[in-house]
Write an enzyme that holds these catalytic residues in place. Structure first.
Site, PDB file in Angstrom:
ATOM      1  N   LYS A  13      31.202  10.012  45.920  1.00 45.94           N
ATOM      2  CA  LYS A  13      32.385   9.700  46.741  1.00 45.94           C
ATOM      3  C   LYS A  13      32.294   8.285  47.324  1.00 45.94           C
ATOM      4  O   LYS A  13      33.226   7.504  47.214  1.00 45.94           O
ATOM      5  CB  LYS A  13      32.532  10.718  47.892  1.00 45.94           C
ATOM      6  N   ARG A  88      36.093  18.949  55.582  1.00 46.52           N
ATOM      7  CA  ARG A  88      34.941  19.622  54.968  1.00 46.52           C
ATOM      8  C   ARG A  88      35.001  21.121  55.145  1.00 46.52           C
ATOM      9  O   ARG A  88      34.092  21.817  54.712  1.00 46.52           O
ATOM     10  CB  ARG A  88      33.668  19.105  55.613  1.00 46.52           C
ATOM     11  N   ARG A 127      19.239   7.885  46.340  1.00 51.74           N
ATOM     12  CA  ARG A 127      20.249   6.957  46.881  1.00 51.74           C
ATOM     13  C   ARG A 127      19.599   5.923  47.802  1.00 51.74           C
ATOM     14  O   ARG A 127      18.727   6.232  48.600  1.00 51.74           O
ATOM     15  CB  ARG A 127      21.298   7.754  47.658  1.00 51.74           C
ATOM     16  N   ARG A 160      18.675   7.086  53.522  1.00 53.79           N
ATOM     17  CA  ARG A 160      19.169   7.884  54.648  1.00 53.79           C
ATOM     18  C   ARG A 160      18.159   8.955  55.021  1.00 53.79           C
ATOM     19  O   ARG A 160      17.553   9.565  54.137  1.00 53.79           O
ATOM     20  CB  ARG A 160      20.495   8.548  54.261  1.00 53.79           C
ATOM     21  N   ARG A 171      22.702  20.815  52.600  1.00 50.28           N
ATOM     22  CA  ARG A 171      24.056  20.233  52.535  1.00 50.28           C
ATOM     23  C   ARG A 171      24.822  20.771  51.321  1.00 50.28           C
ATOM     24  O   ARG A 171      26.037  20.976  51.394  1.00 50.28           O
ATOM     25  CB  ARG A 171      23.957  18.697  52.476  1.00 50.28           C
TER      26      ARG A 171
HETATM   27  P1  ADP Z   1      28.472  10.837  47.947  1.00 52.44           P
HETATM   28  O1  ADP Z   1      29.166   9.801  48.791  1.00 52.44           O
HETATM   29  O2  ADP Z   1      29.432  11.738  47.229  1.00 52.44           O
HETATM   30  O3  ADP Z   1      27.421  11.616  48.692  1.00 52.44           O
HETATM   31  P2  ADP Z   1      27.321   8.517  46.573  1.00 52.44           P
HETATM   32  O4  ADP Z   1      28.506   7.744  46.140  1.00 52.44           O
HETATM   33  O5  ADP Z   1      26.545   7.984  47.723  1.00 52.44           O
HETATM   34  O6  ADP Z   1      27.706  10.077  46.787  1.00 52.44           O
HETATM   35  O7  ADP Z   1      26.369   8.684  45.291  1.00 52.44           O
HETATM   36  C1  ADP Z   1      25.141   9.398  45.384  1.00 52.44           C
HETATM   37  C2  ADP Z   1      24.101   8.689  44.514  1.00 52.44           C
HETATM   38  O8  ADP Z   1      24.448   8.843  43.136  1.00 52.44           O
HETATM   39  C3  ADP Z   1      24.018   7.198  44.787  1.00 52.44           C
HETATM   40  O9  ADP Z   1      22.661   6.803  44.714  1.00 52.44           O
HETATM   41  C4  ADP Z   1      24.855   6.569  43.651  1.00 52.44           C
HETATM   42  O10 ADP Z   1      24.365   5.265  43.296  1.00 52.44           O
HETATM   43  C5  ADP Z   1      24.661   7.560  42.525  1.00 52.44           C
HETATM   44  N1  ADP Z   1      25.862   7.704  41.678  1.00 52.44           N
HETATM   45  C6  ADP Z   1      27.151   7.708  42.084  1.00 52.44           C
HETATM   46  N2  ADP Z   1      27.992   7.878  41.035  1.00 52.44           N
HETATM   47  C7  ADP Z   1      27.196   8.003  39.933  1.00 52.44           C
HETATM   48  C8  ADP Z   1      27.459   8.201  38.528  1.00 52.44           C
HETATM   49  N3  ADP Z   1      28.709   8.312  38.059  1.00 52.44           N
HETATM   50  N4  ADP Z   1      26.399   8.273  37.694  1.00 52.44           N
HETATM   51  C9  ADP Z   1      25.124   8.167  38.179  1.00 52.44           C
HETATM   52  N5  ADP Z   1      24.809   7.968  39.469  1.00 52.44           N
HETATM   53  C10 ADP Z   1      25.830   7.889  40.350  1.00 52.44           C
HETATM   54  P1  AMP Z   2      28.125  12.237  54.400  1.00 48.68           P
HETATM   55  O1  AMP Z   2      27.891  10.816  54.810  1.00 48.68           O
HETATM   56  O2  AMP Z   2      29.560  12.520  54.028  1.00 48.68           O
HETATM   57  O3  AMP Z   2      27.146  12.693  53.335  1.00 48.68           O
HETATM   58  O4  AMP Z   2      27.847  13.133  55.686  1.00 48.68           O
HETATM   59  C1  AMP Z   2      26.571  13.172  56.293  1.00 48.68           C
HETATM   60  C2  AMP Z   2      26.544  14.266  57.354  1.00 48.68           C
HETATM   61  O5  AMP Z   2      27.482  13.955  58.402  1.00 48.68           O
HETATM   62  C3  AMP Z   2      26.909  15.670  56.880  1.00 48.68           C
HETATM   63  O6  AMP Z   2      25.826  16.367  56.303  1.00 48.68           O
HETATM   64  C4  AMP Z   2      27.384  16.315  58.205  1.00 48.68           C
HETATM   65  O7  AMP Z   2      26.279  16.695  59.001  1.00 48.68           O
HETATM   66  C5  AMP Z   2      28.088  15.145  58.896  1.00 48.68           C
HETATM   67  N1  AMP Z   2      29.533  15.106  58.567  1.00 48.68           N
HETATM   68  C6  AMP Z   2      30.174  14.146  57.857  1.00 48.68           C
HETATM   69  N2  AMP Z   2      31.490  14.436  57.758  1.00 48.68           N
HETATM   70  C7  AMP Z   2      31.678  15.609  58.411  1.00 48.68           C
HETATM   71  C8  AMP Z   2      32.804  16.452  58.636  1.00 48.68           C
HETATM   72  N3  AMP Z   2      34.036  16.156  58.141  1.00 48.68           N
HETATM   73  N4  AMP Z   2      32.615  17.584  59.357  1.00 48.68           N
HETATM   74  C9  AMP Z   2      31.413  17.904  59.854  1.00 48.68           C
HETATM   75  N5  AMP Z   2      30.307  17.180  59.650  1.00 48.68           N
HETATM   76  C10 AMP Z   2      30.424  16.037  58.938  1.00 48.68           C
END
Ligand code: ADP
Ligand code: AMP
Length: 214
Positions: A13, A88, A127, A160, A171
């Site tokens: 995302k 969420r 990541r 993170r 999660r």
């Molecule tokens: P989210 O925001 O949904 O938690 P991220 O965009 O941070 O996910 O992506 C999670 C990890 O996967 C990151 O390290 C990113 O570089 C990697 N990633 C994202 N999209 C792809 C893809 N299409 N193929 C391989 N790795 C990806």
């Molecule tokens: P994210 O950056 O989207 O992976 O979110 C990291 C963490 O933030 C999650 O595991 C939750 O603990 C909290 N969080 C983010 N967005 C929400 C939401 N819409 N509702 C509740 N908790 C959230």
């Protein structure tokens, strides 16, 4: 455009958000980013949110919904926005419907990034994020040119604290139980766009851009 990005942790995302906000010139509203900023700054909200985030649980709706409502009222969100990580759960989705109704506007699309659960832990644990500009990398799938250094701004990359195996597994469970039902919710509203998040990053974005059709 008023967009939501839906998908499990590690689906891509944040990665796609960077491309989408660039192309469509809308603000990126990530509730996770807002919570992390508050934790870093030591605000009251940050102190309250931290224990939930560290455990991989959702921050309570009473804190989260008001925060999004305030953000959506800001000037830069009046012509469109990209919500990433919100809603969420069903209560958040219904609250968002109400907020948008009060603002006399409607969602354009909900982009659902689908990824097989078996690869999510590897995605999230690998990541790395730039401390300075927030760009996202992956140690194997999308590495920076120089290890630990951002390609875009030379900032330092970090992992993170909730990107460890145990918290990521929590999660993913929370996603399955509370967030996945939103796929049906938005399918019924007729706004869902399903994309295959297992393609290369550029190809996922091509699919999103072609579905948005502009
Ligand atoms: P989210 O925001 O949904 O938690 P991220 O965009 O941070 O996910 O992506 C999670 C990890 O996967 C990151 O390290 C990113 O570089 C990697 N990633 C994202 N999209 C792809 C893809 N299409 N193929 C391989 N790795 C990806
Ligand atoms: P994210 O950056 O989207 O992976 O979110 C990291 C963490 O933030 C999650 O595991 C939750 O603990 C909290 N969080 C983010 N967005 C929400 C939401 N819409 N509702 C509740 N908790 C959230």
């Amino acid at each position: 455009m008023r967009l939501i990005l839906l998908g499990p942790p590690g689906a891509g995302k944040g990665t796609q958000a960077a491309n989408i906000v660039d192309k469509y010139n809308i603000p990126h509203i990530s509730t996770g980013d807002i919570f992390r900023k508050n934790i870093k700054e030591g605000t009251d909200l940050g102190k309250k949110a931290k224990e939930y985030i560290d455990g991989g649980q959702l921050v309570p709706d009473s804190l989260t919904i008001a925060l999004v409502e305030d953000r959506l009222k800001q000037d830069d969100a009046q012509d469109g926005f990209l919500l990433d990580g919100f809603p969420r759960n069903l209560d958040q989705a219904e609250a968002l419907d109400q907020i948008l109704e009060n603002m006399a506007c409607k969602l354009t699309s909900v982009i659902n990034i689908a990824v097989d659960p078996s690869i999510l832990v590897e995605r999230a644990v690998g990541r790395r994020i730039c401390k300075n500009c927030g760009a996202t990398y992956h140690v194997v799938f999308n590495p920076s040119k120089v290890e630990g250094v951002c390609d875009k701004c030379s900032g330092e990359l970090y992992q993170r604290s909730d990107d460890n195996e145990e918290t990521v597994s929590n999660r993913i469970n929370v996603y399955s139980n509370e967030t996945a039902p939103l796929i049906d919710y938005y399918t019924e509203q007729g706004v869902i766009i399903n994309v295959d998040g297992q393609k290369d990053i550029d190809l996922v974005f091509e699919d999103i851009a072609s579905a948005l059709g502009r």
